[in-house]
Design a protein around this motif. Structure first.
Motif, PDB file in Angstrom:
ATOM      1  N   PHE A 183     120.865 -44.150  66.596  1.00 14.06           N
ATOM      2  CA  PHE A 183     120.164 -45.301  67.175  1.00 14.06           C
ATOM      3  C   PHE A 183     121.151 -46.327  67.736  1.00 14.06           C
ATOM      4  O   PHE A 183     120.868 -46.990  68.744  1.00 14.06           O
ATOM      5  CB  PHE A 183     119.206 -45.940  66.159  1.00 14.06           C
ATOM      6  CG  PHE A 183     119.842 -46.864  65.168  1.00 14.06           C
ATOM      7  CD1 PHE A 183     119.915 -48.239  65.404  1.00 14.06           C
ATOM      8  CD2 PHE A 183     120.359 -46.370  63.977  1.00 14.06           C
ATOM      9  CE1 PHE A 183     120.483 -49.097  64.480  1.00 14.06           C
ATOM     10  CE2 PHE A 183     120.934 -47.218  63.045  1.00 14.06           C
ATOM     11  CZ  PHE A 183     121.008 -48.587  63.307  1.00 14.06           C
ATOM     12  N   ILE A 184     122.336 -46.450  67.130  1.00 12.74           N
ATOM     13  CA  ILE A 184     123.359 -47.343  67.676  1.00 12.74           C
ATOM     14  C   ILE A 184     123.858 -46.807  69.015  1.00 12.74           C
ATOM     15  O   ILE A 184     124.027 -47.555  69.991  1.00 12.74           O
ATOM     16  CB  ILE A 184     124.534 -47.501  66.695  1.00 12.74           C
ATOM     17  CG1 ILE A 184     124.084 -48.273  65.445  1.00 12.74           C
ATOM     18  CG2 ILE A 184     125.715 -48.216  67.360  1.00 12.74           C
ATOM     19  CD1 ILE A 184     123.757 -49.733  65.692  1.00 12.74           C
ATOM     20  N   ARG A 228     122.186 -45.005  71.085  1.00 15.43           N
ATOM     21  CA  ARG A 228     121.126 -45.226  72.070  1.00 15.43           C
ATOM     22  C   ARG A 228     121.110 -46.680  72.553  1.00 15.43           C
ATOM     23  O   ARG A 228     120.925 -46.944  73.747  1.00 15.43           O
ATOM     24  CB  ARG A 228     119.775 -44.858  71.470  1.00 15.43           C
ATOM     25  CG  ARG A 228     119.566 -43.382  71.237  1.00 15.43           C
ATOM     26  CD  ARG A 228     119.367 -42.621  72.528  1.00 15.43           C
ATOM     27  NE  ARG A 228     118.133 -43.008  73.194  1.00 15.43           N
ATOM     28  CZ  ARG A 228     117.752 -42.567  74.381  1.00 15.43           C
ATOM     29  NH1 ARG A 228     118.533 -41.735  75.049  1.00 15.43           N
ATOM     30  NH2 ARG A 228     116.621 -42.952  74.920  1.00 15.43           N
ATOM     31  N   ILE A 229     121.303 -47.609  71.625  1.00 17.96           N
ATOM     32  CA  ILE A 229     121.340 -49.024  72.015  1.00 17.96           C
ATOM     33  C   ILE A 229     122.503 -49.283  72.962  1.00 17.96           C
ATOM     34  O   ILE A 229     122.359 -49.947  73.995  1.00 17.96           O
ATOM     35  CB  ILE A 229     121.438 -49.921  70.764  1.00 17.96           C
ATOM     36  CG1 ILE A 229     120.124 -49.886  69.976  1.00 17.96           C
ATOM     37  CG2 ILE A 229     121.781 -51.364  71.156  1.00 17.96           C
ATOM     38  CD1 ILE A 229     120.200 -50.568  68.628  1.00 17.96           C
ATOM     39  N   GLN A 230     123.688 -48.758  72.623  1.00 12.72           N
ATOM     40  CA  GLN A 230     124.856 -48.967  73.468  1.00 12.72           C
ATOM     41  C   GLN A 230     124.684 -48.317  74.837  1.00 12.72           C
ATOM     42  O   GLN A 230     125.067 -48.895  75.860  1.00 12.72           O
ATOM     43  CB  GLN A 230     126.101 -48.428  72.755  1.00 12.72           C
ATOM     44  CG  GLN A 230     126.480 -49.259  71.530  1.00 12.72           C
ATOM     45  CD  GLN A 230     127.640 -48.675  70.759  1.00 12.72           C
ATOM     46  OE1 GLN A 230     127.878 -47.461  70.793  1.00 12.72           O
ATOM     47  NE2 GLN A 230     128.380 -49.518  70.057  1.00 12.72           N
ATOM     48  N   GLY A 266     121.846 -47.873  76.323  1.00  9.36           N
ATOM     49  CA  GLY A 266     120.893 -48.718  77.039  1.00  9.36           C
ATOM     50  C   GLY A 266     121.553 -49.958  77.628  1.00  9.36           C
ATOM     51  O   GLY A 266     121.250 -50.357  78.761  1.00  9.36           O
TER      52      GLY A 266
END
Length: 240
Positions: A9-10, A12-14, A16
């Motif tokens: 999830f980290i 994916r955030i980065q 994004g």
């Protein structure tokens, strides 16, 4: 770091945030940019000047300490142009600088640290002016430039050709060959009875490719946790 410690999830955030940065700051710097660009470390990418365009599936990979720079120069009524085809790979540390015109054909691969410039930028005797020391560059389709290749003004590199690492190209390279050296010279002809598999084959279904890469990333990072990632950031060990 020995491996990517980030939880999925980290990552994916980065990713994004990088896409937001590309759409907000990088894409508008191009006159035209095709679909599905993949630009890594976008804060280490510099797009300077007008007349810069790229086709679909541009892979533009910078890294910390290895900036990628695409730049054009305006001289009087003439403004340089950089025209990049579809499915092109540009690797970290590469600089492409145009005073007149640089054309890079589709499916071309440019390895790390290459320098491509269509101008000497200073005259031989008048070191304060470019004068006529500029001529366009044309790099054909499916060309492969090795690490730290330099391509000088007025050069044409024919389709499918490979230029060996560290070469300096100051005269034309014909199609379907391997060239190397300083100055670069043809060292071998390619076997034209064999079929080329070009980078375009990777992007026959770009949406599926994106899903497959996401599933692969999810699998690789499946055992990572937030706590182990934070520990690796603030107190790394040899196992990290």
């Amino acid at each position: 770091m020995r491996r990517d410690q980030r939880p999925y999830f980290i990552r994916r955030i980065q990713d994004g945030l990088n896409k937001f940065y590309v759409n907000r700051f990088i894409a508008p710097a191009f006159d035209a940019l095709g679909t599905h660009p993949d630009i890594t470390s976008p804060r280490n990418v510099e797009i300077w000047g007008g007349g810069i365009s790229a086709g679909a599936n541009l892979h533009l990979h910078a890294s910390k300490g290895n900036m990628v720079r695409l730049a054009t120069w305006r001289s009087g009524d003439r403004e340089g142009r950089i025209e990049i085809g579809d499915h092109v790979l540009i690797s970290p540390g590469t600089h492409i600088v145009a005073s007149e015109r640089i054309v890079i054909g589709s499916n071309t691969m440019i390895a790390s640290g290459c320098y491509i410039s269509d101008s000497d930028w200073h005259d031989t005797y008048d070191r304060t002016a470019e004068l006529e020391k500029h001529r366009p560059i044309h790099i054909g389709e499916n060309v492969w430039l090795g690490v730290r290749v330099i391509v000088g003004k007025g050069v044409t590199i024919g389709e499918n050709s490979i230029v060996g690492a560290g070469s300096v190209v100051v005269s034309d390279i014909p199609p379907n060959c391997i060239a190397a050296g300083n100055p670069a010279r043809v060292v071998r002809e390619l076997d034209m009875s064999r079929e080329f598999r070009k980078r375009s084959a990777l992007f026959a279904d770009p949406d599926r490719l994106e899903r497959d890469m996401d599933n692969l990333m999810r699998y690789i990072l499946r055992e990572n946790t937030l706590l182990s990632w934070l520990r690796s950031v603030f107190s790394p060990t040899r196992s990290d």
